[in-house]
Write an enzyme that holds these catalytic residues in place. Sequence first.
Site, PDB file in Angstrom:
ATOM      1  N   HIS A 154      -0.528  10.816  -0.062  1.00 49.98           N
ATOM      2  CA  HIS A 154      -1.311   9.583   0.026  1.00 49.98           C
ATOM      3  C   HIS A 154      -1.516   9.269   1.520  1.00 49.98           C
ATOM      4  O   HIS A 154      -1.492   8.110   1.921  1.00 49.98           O
ATOM      5  CB  HIS A 154      -0.560   8.451  -0.692  1.00 49.98           C
ATOM      6  N   HIS A 214       1.650   1.107  -8.383  1.00 50.52           N
ATOM      7  CA  HIS A 214       2.276   1.230  -7.061  1.00 50.52           C
ATOM      8  C   HIS A 214       3.783   1.045  -7.213  1.00 50.52           C
ATOM      9  O   HIS A 214       4.213   0.026  -7.772  1.00 50.52           O
ATOM     10  CB  HIS A 214       1.689   0.182  -6.102  1.00 50.52           C
ATOM     11  N   HIS A 255      -1.210   5.727   5.478  1.00 51.75           N
ATOM     12  CA  HIS A 255      -2.108   4.893   4.684  1.00 51.75           C
ATOM     13  C   HIS A 255      -3.385   4.499   5.445  1.00 51.75           C
ATOM     14  O   HIS A 255      -3.958   3.430   5.248  1.00 51.75           O
ATOM     15  CB  HIS A 255      -1.393   3.633   4.157  1.00 51.75           C
ATOM     16  N   ASP A 289       1.421   4.977  -6.321  1.00 51.68           N
ATOM     17  CA  ASP A 289       1.018   5.128  -4.920  1.00 51.68           C
ATOM     18  C   ASP A 289       1.936   4.346  -3.975  1.00 51.68           C
ATOM     19  O   ASP A 289       2.628   3.418  -4.388  1.00 51.68           O
ATOM     20  CB  ASP A 289      -0.408   4.594  -4.711  1.00 51.68           C
TER      21      ASP A 289
HETATM   22 NI    NI Z   1      -2.352   3.060  -1.393  1.00 49.27          NI
END
Ligand code: NI
Length: 438
Positions: free
Chosen positions: A299, A390, A303, A249
């Site tokens: 995503h 991530h 954010h 992510d």
């Molecule tokens: Ni995130």
Amino acid sequence: MKRSIVLLLAVIVVLSGFFNIIADNYGAAGYTLYSDIAAYINNYPIQAYNIDGETVVLASDLKNYGFDISWNAQRRAVSIARSGSTVIIPQTDVYRNAKRAGQYHKKFVLSDIAAEIDGIPVKCFNIENRAAIYFKDLDRFGKVEWNAKTRAITLTVEGLPIGKETETRENPDVTLMYAMDGRTIVVGNDDVEAYKNVGWYTDISDVTSTLYANDGRSITVFRDEIAAYLKVGWFRTRPGEKMIALTFDDGPSRFTGAILDQLERYNSKATFFVVGSRVGAFSDVIKRENELGMAIGSHSWDHSKLTKLSKTALLEQKNKTNNAISAITGSGTSLLRPPYGATNQSISEVFGMPIILWSVDTLDWKTRDKDTTVRTVMNSVKDGDIVLMHDIYKSSADAAIELIPKLIDAGYKLVTVEELAEAKLGGLTPGQKYSTMR
Ligand code: NI
């Protein structure tokens, strides 16, 4: 004299019934229906044409392969027979694919003349005003066989010379495309995009899947056939095979490339849930993810916590991100991972994508420690898991580089979220939430 005229008229009346059937669907001349398969007579290539999925060859071409072709004016029929004459094999190359854009014809292009083999009527087609017959009707002269692997149809005639096996060549000007139900079509390169939009694919692996049996057998079938096979003892995964989806992510970032290197080295796949606003600055990374067959998911644009946004704002988050990805890869994404895993009905509705959560949370963003991340994954991972990491931290990239071979050693195949869903669940449903694919 009078009697013989009557007899002749009677013959014409009887035969005309037969010819009427043949002429019934007489199509416009001028089609060139080159085939996407190869045809051979005693290993010598003969130009094949495709009419409604059946291979046909020109009667006149058969002259070169040891057959006598004559015209019976009375019956308006091309007569084909074996001859004792010398075989003249044409020197021209025969392309497996069309020489120019082929068309998929739903209507027969039947001829207004008849064809007969050894005096027996066979179906006759009109290809650019030349008589053509079904290749399979030549079985009167020998054995007709279809080889699915080489996509070639062959006739073997005893007593005729047998040539060396020739290789078939692809034609650079056209592309062979596939449908989910196994149909094929040959289109000009310029038309490929248009066909893609209506369900045709250039890569056969896009329309087929490999299925496995418990005794170790495997089989590749067209997607439309999968359900039928699953009912009779075939499985989407090898017996004992384990699969997981690594997901990253918040990227792309300057650390993503190292993860891609390692995935490429180990022939593995992962899913990258990208933040739309970052995509433009790392277009080379997105391009490479796409080229390597990684899945790219949304995503959000910036954010945001999507549960706090109006439907209009959600739509903007969706479209801006999709447009940014699409500008680089040519297509948007169909996967959503909402930031913080926060989701609700509006998000499902507006995005209209499967919502991918996770079953293994590495907390890599918090620990920022490679060893902890590696340990967390190795201690808890199970078949069908979705692992959350991530790709904006060096410690996470380092952990991924270590994890990829370790997981493979532990018997896991690393696949995208879509591949995992395909294998375990038979696919994804838009709007549905997934935290594991077990
Ligand atoms: Ni995130």
